[in-house]
Design an enzyme around this catalytic site. Structure first.
Site, PDB file in Angstrom:
ATOM      1  N   PRO A 158       0.830  -1.210   0.000  1.00 29.75           N
ATOM      2  CA  PRO A 158       0.000   0.000   0.000  1.00 29.75           C
ATOM      3  C   PRO A 158       0.863   1.258   0.000  1.00 29.75           C
ATOM      4  O   PRO A 158       1.700   1.439   0.876  1.00 29.75           O
ATOM      5  CB  PRO A 158      -0.788  -0.114   1.306  1.00 29.75           C
ATOM      6  CG  PRO A 158      -0.679  -1.544   1.706  1.00 29.75           C
ATOM      7  CD  PRO A 158       0.617  -2.018   1.182  1.00 29.75           C
ATOM      8  N   GLU A 159       0.669   2.081  -0.985  1.00 24.16           N
ATOM      9  CA  GLU A 159       1.273   3.404  -0.978  1.00 24.16           C
ATOM     10  C   GLU A 159       0.185   4.391  -0.590  1.00 24.16           C
ATOM     11  O   GLU A 159      -0.947   4.003  -0.318  1.00 24.16           O
ATOM     12  CB  GLU A 159       1.871   3.729  -2.346  1.00 24.16           C
ATOM     13  CG  GLU A 159       2.995   2.750  -2.703  1.00 24.16           C
ATOM     14  CD  GLU A 159       4.104   3.393  -3.485  1.00 24.16           C
ATOM     15  OE1 GLU A 159       4.337   4.608  -3.321  1.00 24.16           O
ATOM     16  OE2 GLU A 159       4.766   2.682  -4.262  1.00 24.16           O
TER      17      GLU A 159
END
Length: 271
Positions: A2-3
């Site tokens: 997850p960014e």
DNA sequence: AGTGCGGCCTGTCCGC
DNA sequence: TGCGGACAGGCCGCAC
């Protein structure tokens, strides 16, 4: 992995299900995350109501009147809403059981994520207090990046991935933003003019905005779904495309390592 | 102070 | 088919 866009998508997806919901129990099946899940959670959290689901950098902030739950998804973490009776799958490490019979379920196969509790202002937490500005905020502009780069000699890719400088840029979107800005990822920060920093800022904001917008269209059902917003891979123009053709000039994209991270770029479009 | 890097983890992919 | 090994990644914490 997850960014920031994925974390923001998660925040938006969860918010309607959590806001004004009371926590009635905490179930910890596997406390060994990046840091041990605080044992005090089971004692402190039940009876408290989640007032707001916020975000700072890649940290999700579940705020109550008596403290804040700080959640980081690490590399492989995801949150979803499940009916409290649904049996957990492998790697479903923590449940926050809600009064309405549902629960927030944290899944994290690699356990790089974290759940922390603070009774004070979460922005004063040691992990958050020294973070740089949000990339989509007005505080993040060309002059800022230029000034922060003075006296440094590091590669621009490492620079923008440094959370002291700006938060939320992981490897994927750092590659994408530098491609959009036409800047070689290994270029030293002392060899970039202010106008090119302004272009880089625009590229960073654009790439993140687009990814969040793409996620927004897929913020569907967080109940009993995978709860994973995905990585918007359809919109990636260089990441994962090393050896393939540059979408702009057709020449072969290069792949090297910069600061221990795989970096993809076009030798001709990025200088 | 700035910089580089080790280490934490497991799923996936590759070659033998 | 099974197995070992490389790789991926965020980011703290340490060494220089």
């Amino acid at each position: 992995m997850p960014e920031l866009p994925e974390v923001e998508t998660t925040r938006r997806g969860l918010s309607p299900f959590l806001t004004q919901q009371q926590v009635v129990a905490v179930r910890v099946r596997e406390p060994r995350l990046r840091w041990p899940v605080p044992t005090e959670l089971a004692r402190v959290l039940p009876g408290l109501t989640i007032e707001h689901v916020g975000r700072r950098a890649k940290y999700l902030l579940l705020t109550t009147h008596h403290g804040t739950l700080i959640i980081h998804l690490g590399m492989s973490g995801s949150l979803r809403i499940a009916e409290a009776g649904t049996p957990p799958n492998t790697h479903d490490h923590v449940d926050l059981v809600l009064q309405n019979g549902r629960c927030v379920r944290l899944r994290d196969p690699r356990r790089f994520g974290a759940i922390l509790w603070t009774g004070g202002d979460p922005l004063d937490h040691p992990l958050l207090v020294n973070l740089g500005p949000e990339p989509l905020s007005e505080q993040f502009h060309g002059e800022y990046l230029y000034q922060r780069s003075r006296g440094r000699r590091t590669a621009v890719k490492s620079f923008i991935m440094n959370s002291d400088v700006v938060v939320g840029l992981g490897n994927i979107y750092a590659n994408e933003a530098l491609y959009e800005a036409g800047i070689h990822p290994a270029r030293g920060v002392h060899r970039i003019a202010k106008t090119r920093y302004e272009r880089l800022i625009r590229a960073i904001k654009q790439v993140l905005d687009d990814a969040i917008a793409a996620g927004g269209t897929s913020v569907r059902d967080f109940v009993n779904s995978q709860g994973e917003p995905g990585y918007f891979s359809h919109s990636l123009r260089v990441y994962g495309r090393g050896g393939k053709a540059c979408l702009r000039c057709g020449r072969m994209l290069q792949q090297t390592r910069i600061g221990q991270r795989s970096s993809v770029y076009c030798l001709y479009c990025q200088r």
